[in-house]
Design a protein around this motif. Structure first.
Motif, PDB file in Angstrom:
ATOM      1  N   ARG A 246      -1.307  44.173  20.575  1.00 54.07           N
ATOM      2  CA  ARG A 246      -2.780  44.184  20.614  1.00 54.07           C
ATOM      3  C   ARG A 246      -3.269  44.935  21.856  1.00 54.07           C
ATOM      4  O   ARG A 246      -4.148  45.782  21.796  1.00 54.07           O
ATOM      5  CB  ARG A 246      -3.319  42.755  20.641  1.00 54.07           C
ATOM      6  N   ARG A 249      -2.786  48.577  21.730  1.00 51.50           N
ATOM      7  CA  ARG A 249      -3.457  49.185  20.572  1.00 51.50           C
ATOM      8  C   ARG A 249      -2.544  50.213  19.908  1.00 51.50           C
ATOM      9  O   ARG A 249      -2.939  51.307  19.538  1.00 51.50           O
ATOM     10  CB  ARG A 249      -4.750  49.878  21.004  1.00 51.50           C
ATOM     11  N   GLU A 250      -1.313  49.836  19.786  1.00 51.65           N
ATOM     12  CA  GLU A 250      -0.354  50.790  19.242  1.00 51.65           C
ATOM     13  C   GLU A 250       0.041  50.395  17.824  1.00 51.65           C
ATOM     14  O   GLU A 250      -0.184  49.272  17.388  1.00 51.65           O
ATOM     15  CB  GLU A 250       0.889  50.813  20.118  1.00 51.65           C
TER      16      GLU A 250
END
Ligand code: CP
Length: 316
Positions: A246, A249-250
């Motif tokens: 999270r 953000r991958e």
């Protein structure tokens, strides 16, 4: 039992780097093969009278049951206690517990501790051979032994292999121990597949560098799947791993699905120390490359061999 069997590994089993490839391939693995044969035909007396005490501060199915079964099949006995460190009203020092157990004359102390370094602390005061059954985010050396044995048995060798370790590589002790062991086994390349926030620890990379084993750090299993002999998964849905994904953000991918299996070479294997989560869906268990239950069974034979290797009789 030859003297060299025990002399070459020392009194305790604390970390993976105390083992050398030559000893694994010449001694432990052939002995584990013999133990597989013995186990087929019931109990033996090779460890007659030997006593193992298990002291576990975390739950276990495989490690505890396979060691208990291993010593029973060799004619010895096992007993122990499960401690919940959170439930203790008066916390007793680990060292005090071990000193008390010393007084009861056990040959082996199988310890799973919730803190890194627990096994080393126990070994400092133990009269019995301490076997590290997992110490926090530290090591799980007997898991690494059974993992290396599984690779050797299934793929036919360790030398020259391309191996990928997948998951939370900062806190996962199985992959920490296996990486340290493989650093000493002449493999061709190690791929670490983890979120950027959860990389392998610097000491592991330093050991690979010292051994001249190349490694890569990647974020997606699909980047390596077509080019590995062994894909080693660990739990991908822990709080830490989900949080890291999270935060970063991958779109990292740390699981097996149909697309990964389609990429994997025919002769490769998929391993997992278990227990598993959604990263290795049961619907793929019928794929012959999925080796996790053969891997767990090999644990019995490797641990039988290890108990023999540690036996006081081996000192001669
Ligand atoms: N692989 C492993 O260590 O399993 P347990 O936690 O069940 O012992």
């Amino acid at each position: 039992m030859p003297f060299a069997l025990r002399r070459s590994i020392g009194m305790h089993v604390l970390e993976a780097r105390q083992f050398e490839r030559a000893w694994l391939e010449s001694t432990l693995f052939p002995l584990a093969d013999r133990m597989a044969g013995l186990a087929e035909f019931g109990a033996h007396r090779l460890l007659d009278g030997k006593r193992l005490f298990w002291l576990f501060f975390e739950p276990s199915t495989r490690t505890r049951v396979s060691f208990e079964s291993a010593i029973a099949l060799l004619g010895g006995t096992a007993t122990g206690i499960q401690v919940d460190p959170r439930a203790e009203l008066i916390e007793e020092r680990l060292e005090d517990r071990v000193r008390v157990i010393n007084g009861y004359g056990y040959d082996y102390l199988l310890l799973r501790h919730h803190e890194e370094g627990g096994a080393e602390r126990a070994a400092a005061v133990s009269n019995a051979a301490v076997i590290n059954a997992g110490d926090g985010a530290g090591e799980h050396p007997t898991q690494a032994l059974l993992d290396a044995y599984t690779i050797w048995k299934e793929v036919g060798r360790l030398e020259g292999l391309r191996i990928a370790l997948v998951g939370d590589l900062t806190h996962e002790r199985s992959t920490a121990s296996l990486a340290r062991l493989l650093a000493r086994c002449g493999i061709a390349r190690l791929d670490f597949v983890s979120p950027e926030m959860l990389p392998p620890r610097p000491n592991i990379k330093a050991e690979l560098d010292a051994a001249g084993v190349p490694y890569r750090e990647l974020r997606d299993v699909r980047q390596v799947a077509a080019d590995v002999d062994v894909l080693y998964l660990t739990r991908a849905h822990t709080e830490r791993l989900l949080h890291a994904q999270r935060m970063e953000r991958e779109s990292g991918f740390y699981a097996v699905d149909r697309s990964v299996l389609d990429l994997l070479p025919e002769q490769s294997i998929v391993m997992h120390p278990l227990p598993r989560g959604a990263e290795l869906p049961p619907e793929f268990d019928s794929d012959p490359r999925v080796a996790c239950f053969r891997q767990a069974r090999n644990g019995l034979h490797v641990r039988m061999a290890l108990l023999l290797a540690l036996s006081r009789d081996a000192v001669g």
